[in-house]
Design a protein around this motif. Sequence first.
Motif, PDB file in Angstrom:
ATOM      1  N   GLY A 132       2.398  -4.886  -5.779  1.00  0.00           N
ATOM      2  CA  GLY A 132       1.029  -5.114  -5.334  1.00  0.00           C
ATOM      3  C   GLY A 132       0.027  -4.438  -6.250  1.00  0.00           C
ATOM      4  N   TYR A 133      -1.195  -4.919  -6.178  1.00  0.00           N
ATOM      5  CA  TYR A 133      -2.278  -4.308  -6.952  1.00  0.00           C
ATOM      6  C   TYR A 133      -3.376  -3.901  -5.975  1.00  0.00           C
ATOM      7  CZ  TYR A 133      -5.969  -3.692 -10.428  1.00  0.00           C
ATOM      8  OH  TYR A 133      -6.975  -3.172 -11.213  1.00  0.00           O
ATOM      9  N   CYS A 134      -3.723  -2.617  -6.018  1.00  0.00           N
ATOM     10  CA  CYS A 134      -4.798  -2.118  -5.175  1.00  0.00           C
ATOM     11  C   CYS A 134      -6.105  -2.282  -5.933  1.00  0.00           C
ATOM     12  CB  CYS A 134      -4.562  -0.653  -4.807  1.00  0.00           C
ATOM     13  SG  CYS A 134      -5.988   0.057  -3.974  1.00  0.00           S
ATOM     14  N   THR A 135      -6.995  -3.126  -5.410  1.00  0.00           N
ATOM     15  CA  THR A 135      -8.245  -3.416  -6.119  1.00  0.00           C
ATOM     16  C   THR A 135      -9.236  -2.250  -6.009  1.00  0.00           C
ATOM     17  OG1 THR A 135      -9.048  -4.563  -4.164  1.00  0.00           O
ATOM     18  CG2 THR A 135      -8.086  -5.926  -5.884  1.00  0.00           C
ATOM     19  N   LEU A 140      -1.083  -0.391  -9.717  1.00  0.00           N
ATOM     20  CA  LEU A 140       0.073  -1.187  -9.319  1.00  0.00           C
ATOM     21  C   LEU A 140       0.982  -0.326  -8.469  1.00  0.00           C
ATOM     22  CD1 LEU A 140       1.035  -2.725 -12.785  1.00  0.00           C
ATOM     23  CD2 LEU A 140      -0.001  -3.961 -10.856  1.00  0.00           C
ATOM     24  N   ARG A 141       1.585  -0.928  -7.445  1.00  0.00           N
ATOM     25  CA  ARG A 141       2.525  -0.164  -6.624  1.00  0.00           C
ATOM     26  C   ARG A 141       3.529  -1.095  -5.948  1.00  0.00           C
ATOM     27  NH1 ARG A 141       0.856   3.133  -1.270  1.00  0.00           N
ATOM     28  NH2 ARG A 141       2.938   2.790  -0.476  1.00  0.00           N
ATOM     29  N   PRO A 142       4.805  -0.695  -5.896  1.00  0.00           N
ATOM     30  CA  PRO A 142       5.784  -1.499  -5.164  1.00  0.00           C
ATOM     31  C   PRO A 142       5.691  -1.248  -3.658  1.00  0.00           C
ATOM     32  CG  PRO A 142       6.882   0.155  -6.560  1.00  0.00           C
ATOM     33  CD  PRO A 142       5.423   0.480  -6.544  1.00  0.00           C
ATOM     34  N   PHE A 143       5.982  -2.282  -2.891  1.00  0.00           N
ATOM     35  CA  PHE A 143       5.923  -2.212  -1.423  1.00  0.00           C
ATOM     36  C   PHE A 143       7.062  -3.033  -0.842  1.00  0.00           C
ATOM     37  CE2 PHE A 143       1.476  -1.941  -2.773  1.00  0.00           C
ATOM     38  CZ  PHE A 143       0.921  -1.002  -1.923  1.00  0.00           C
ATOM     39  N   THR A 144       7.309  -2.813   0.462  1.00  0.00           N
ATOM     40  CA  THR A 144       8.110  -3.770   1.224  1.00  0.00           C
ATOM     41  C   THR A 144       7.350  -4.088   2.510  1.00  0.00           C
ATOM     42  OG1 THR A 144       9.358  -2.040   2.386  1.00  0.00           O
ATOM     43  CG2 THR A 144      10.323  -2.881   0.348  1.00  0.00           C
ATOM     44  N   THR A 145       7.595  -5.288   3.047  1.00  0.00           N
ATOM     45  CA  THR A 145       7.045  -5.625   4.364  1.00  0.00           C
ATOM     46  C   THR A 145       8.158  -6.226   5.207  1.00  0.00           C
ATOM     47  OG1 THR A 145       6.319  -7.829   3.652  1.00  0.00           O
ATOM     48  CG2 THR A 145       4.682  -6.063   3.536  1.00  0.00           C
ATOM     49  N   ASP A 149       5.298 -10.408   7.304  1.00  0.00           N
ATOM     50  CA  ASP A 149       4.025  -9.694   7.205  1.00  0.00           C
ATOM     51  C   ASP A 149       3.456  -9.837   5.796  1.00  0.00           C
ATOM     52  OD1 ASP A 149       4.519  -8.965   9.779  1.00  0.00           O
ATOM     53  OD2 ASP A 149       4.731  -6.818   9.389  1.00  0.00           O
ATOM     54  N   LEU A 150       2.159 -10.049   5.729  1.00  0.00           N
ATOM     55  CA  LEU A 150       1.484 -10.190   4.437  1.00  0.00           C
ATOM     56  C   LEU A 150       1.329  -8.822   3.778  1.00  0.00           C
ATOM     57  CD1 LEU A 150      -1.454 -12.622   5.363  1.00  0.00           C
ATOM     58  CD2 LEU A 150       0.879 -13.192   4.678  1.00  0.00           C
ATOM     59  N   LEU A 151       1.306  -8.816   2.446  1.00  0.00           N
ATOM     60  CA  LEU A 151       1.128  -7.537   1.751  1.00  0.00           C
ATOM     61  C   LEU A 151      -0.240  -6.922   2.042  1.00  0.00           C
ATOM     62  CD1 LEU A 151       2.162  -5.360  -0.097  1.00  0.00           C
ATOM     63  CD2 LEU A 151       1.260  -6.653  -2.037  1.00  0.00           C
ATOM     64  N   ILE A 152      -1.229  -7.757   2.285  1.00  0.00           N
ATOM     65  CA  ILE A 152      -2.580  -7.233   2.520  1.00  0.00           C
ATOM     66  C   ILE A 152      -2.608  -6.275   3.720  1.00  0.00           C
ATOM     67  CG2 ILE A 152      -3.470  -9.090   4.011  1.00  0.00           C
ATOM     68  CD1 ILE A 152      -6.014  -9.014   2.156  1.00  0.00           C
ATOM     69  N   THR A 153      -1.623  -6.397   4.621  1.00  0.00           N
ATOM     70  CA  THR A 153      -1.543  -5.463   5.760  1.00  0.00           C
ATOM     71  C   THR A 153      -1.264  -4.033   5.293  1.00  0.00           C
ATOM     72  OG1 THR A 153       0.829  -5.880   6.109  1.00  0.00           O
ATOM     73  CG2 THR A 153      -0.708  -7.259   7.356  1.00  0.00           C
ATOM     74  N   LYS A 154      -0.819  -3.887   4.029  1.00  0.00           N
ATOM     75  CA  LYS A 154      -0.557  -2.547   3.475  1.00  0.00           C
ATOM     76  C   LYS A 154      -1.699  -2.091   2.562  1.00  0.00           C
ATOM     77  CE  LYS A 154       3.999  -2.371   4.698  1.00  0.00           C
ATOM     78  NZ  LYS A 154       4.909  -1.332   5.108  1.00  0.00           N
ATOM     79  N   GLY A 155      -2.719  -2.910   2.455  1.00  0.00           N
ATOM     80  CA  GLY A 155      -3.884  -2.508   1.672  1.00  0.00           C
ATOM     81  C   GLY A 155      -3.800  -2.835   0.193  1.00  0.00           C
ATOM     82  N   ALA A 156      -2.925  -3.776  -0.176  1.00  0.00           N
ATOM     83  CA  ALA A 156      -2.847  -4.181  -1.586  1.00  0.00           C
ATOM     84  C   ALA A 156      -2.784  -5.705  -1.664  1.00  0.00           C
ATOM     85  CB  ALA A 156      -1.623  -3.576  -2.249  1.00  0.00           C
ATOM     86  N   MET A 157      -3.046  -6.221  -2.846  1.00  0.00           N
ATOM     87  CA  MET A 157      -2.979  -7.669  -3.067  1.00  0.00           C
ATOM     88  C   MET A 157      -1.669  -7.995  -3.770  1.00  0.00           C
ATOM     89  SD  MET A 157      -5.685  -8.775  -1.697  1.00  0.00           S
ATOM     90  CE  MET A 157      -5.833 -10.457  -2.324  1.00  0.00           C
ATOM     91  N   PRO A 158      -1.048  -9.123  -3.413  1.00  0.00           N
ATOM     92  CA  PRO A 158       0.253  -9.462  -3.990  1.00  0.00           C
ATOM     93  C   PRO A 158       0.158 -10.028  -5.398  1.00  0.00           C
ATOM     94  CG  PRO A 158      -0.453 -11.189  -2.481  1.00  0.00           C
ATOM     95  CD  PRO A 158      -1.526 -10.115  -2.439  1.00  0.00           C
ATOM     96  N   ILE A 159       0.960  -9.503  -6.310  1.00  0.00           N
ATOM     97  CA  ILE A 159       1.072 -10.196  -7.601  1.00  0.00           C
ATOM     98  C   ILE A 159       2.514 -10.675  -7.834  1.00  0.00           C
ATOM     99  CG2 ILE A 159      -0.941  -9.029  -8.607  1.00  0.00           C
ATOM    100  CD1 ILE A 159       0.999  -7.413 -10.355  1.00  0.00           C
ATOM    101  N   LEU A 160       3.468 -10.092  -7.095  1.00  0.00           N
ATOM    102  CA  LEU A 160       4.871 -10.520  -7.223  1.00  0.00           C
ATOM    103  C   LEU A 160       5.557 -10.304  -5.886  1.00  0.00           C
ATOM    104  CD1 LEU A 160       7.670 -10.977  -8.666  1.00  0.00           C
ATOM    105  CD2 LEU A 160       7.555  -8.607  -9.377  1.00  0.00           C
TER     106      LEU A 160
END
Length: 202
Positions: A132-135, A140-145, A149-160
């Motif tokens: 994800g990318y935090c605008t 850049l930071r890796p996440f799991t959901t 669940d959408l990545l935006i729920t973790k406060g970042a935008m998905p790039i991969l």
Amino acid sequence: MTEYKLPKLPYGMNELEPVISEEILQIHYNKHHAGYVKNLNEAVKKLRDAEAKGDLVQQIVIDGAIKFNGGGDINHTLYWENLAPIGKGGGELHDGALKELICETFGSLEHLIDIMTPMCSGVQGSGWGWLGYCTVCKQLRPFTTENHDLLITKGAMPILCIDVWEHAYYLQYKNLRADYVKAIWSIINWNVVEQRFLALKK
Ligand code: MN3
């Protein structure tokens, strides 16, 4: 009224082999993803009916179906887009702004993969792995959901994103989810990932 549609795949059903078998892709796309789209459209219609009737309880109940099936549609669309056949862009990260930030943040692409592979493999139950990318913090930071669940729920935008639900690999890799995640790096479409990153970075 908007009708959500199954997006076209940018490659043939057998083109992600040997990493993802034709059988898996057929079922995953034509049954699972198509099912989420169908159920999403049905849920949206039910929501409109409940809204028209002023039935708030029913609207709240249907909300769960929209979150699950809508999340399924959004996440799978991102997933198909960020894959590419080997020899047609799969696994190739070229020099550019994304590679620079990956190297600055994680040292190298190899190190990022070393971090993300066990994270994705270790999702408990069904879920997704993400870069994800935090605008806000421009990082850049890796996440799991979990679930869809959408990545935006973790406060970042998905790039991969990487689908780690059992249906994404089980017919081919059986219980060896880590082998699927290790293999998928060779079909990641880094051009698409970089385009998403550049659009967010502006
Ligand atoms: Mn899936």
